[in-house]
Design an enzyme around this catalytic site. Structure first.
Site: not given
Length: 250
Positions: A65, A148, A162, A166
């Site tokens: 992880d 992204s 998210y 990023k």
């Protein structure tokens, strides 16, 4: 020696059990790197590892992880021991937590905020912190961060958490590029557009609107990473490069 030859180098690709991560691992192995294949799920890491070995490459599965710093350190140590050298190419690709926190931010409760930021920002920080000593000692290293378009472009599709992770990690990589340039280490980011793995309704219509007329493929990402990981990329650092079929230009 051919261009972008990675023979003698040892790479770690996180989240490499499927999709773009698997494409990256396969591309680096094809260029001659020994590859440590990471994934949270051991069976996925082992599947990519087996594919590399079937093609004649060298790979080892190292599931852990990325948000657990002790597990990251232990994983890098296992990889180095198995592959006969320290990690000198690090590709931070892991970025999808169990709960992505999809939806309008106003509707997302605070206990769901941490996951997408934890894996994308702190997960990358953990891996970089563990890999830097070996790179610095050798005087050579490559750090490639997979990001992204959501990290730099505001979107009304429920990906604020998210995108925040990023955006944060892209900034982190820029700072690392400046701190470590004198040690022979480059650090760059690839901001991906819509990939084949996205799925869902209306995807064919979206693909038709991309100037090159298709969604991204794992091998597209793998080829770009192979360049950024190569000796030939030594004058390229601190950059975020859009890899999106022309859907966004800057």
């Amino acid at each position: 020696m051919s261009m972008f030859d990675l023979t003698g180098h040892v790479a770690l690709v996180t989240g490499a059990g499927q999709n773009a991560g698997a494409g990256i691992a396969l591309a680096l192995a094809e260029q001659g790197a020994a590859v440590a294949v990471n994934d949270l799920r051991a069976e996925r890491a082992e599947a990519t590892c087996a594919e590399i070995q079937k093609a004649g490459g060298t790979a080892v599965a190292v599931p852990f992880d990325v948000t657990d710093l002790d597990a990251v350190r232990a994983g890098l140590a296992r990889a180095g021991e198995a592959l006969g050298g320290h990690i000198d190419i690090l590709v931070n690709n892991a970025g999808i937590p169990a709960d992505m926190g999809y939806g309008p931010f106003r509707d997302i409760t605070p206990e769901r905020w941490r996951g997408p930021v934890e894996i994308n920002l702190f997960g990358a920080m953990n891996c970089v912190h563990a890999a830097l000593p070996g790179m610095r000692q050798a005087g050579w290293g490559r750090i490639v961060q997979i990001s992204s378009g959501a990290g730099r472009t505001g979107l009304a599709i429920g990906v604020a958490l998210y995108g925040s992770g990023k955006g944060g990690v892209e900034s982190f990589v820029r700072h690392i590029s400046q701190e470590e340039a004198g040690a022979g280490i480059t650090a760059n980011t690839l901001a991906l557009g819509l990939m084949q793995s996205a799925g869902g309704p209306g995807i064919s219509d979206i693909a038709a609107g991309i100037p090159v007329g298709r969604l991204g493929r794992p091998e597209d990402v793998g080829a770009a990473v192979a360049f950024l990981a190569s000796p030939e990329s030594s004058w390229l650092t601190g950059q975020t490069i859009d890899l999106n079929g022309g859907s966004v230009t800057r």
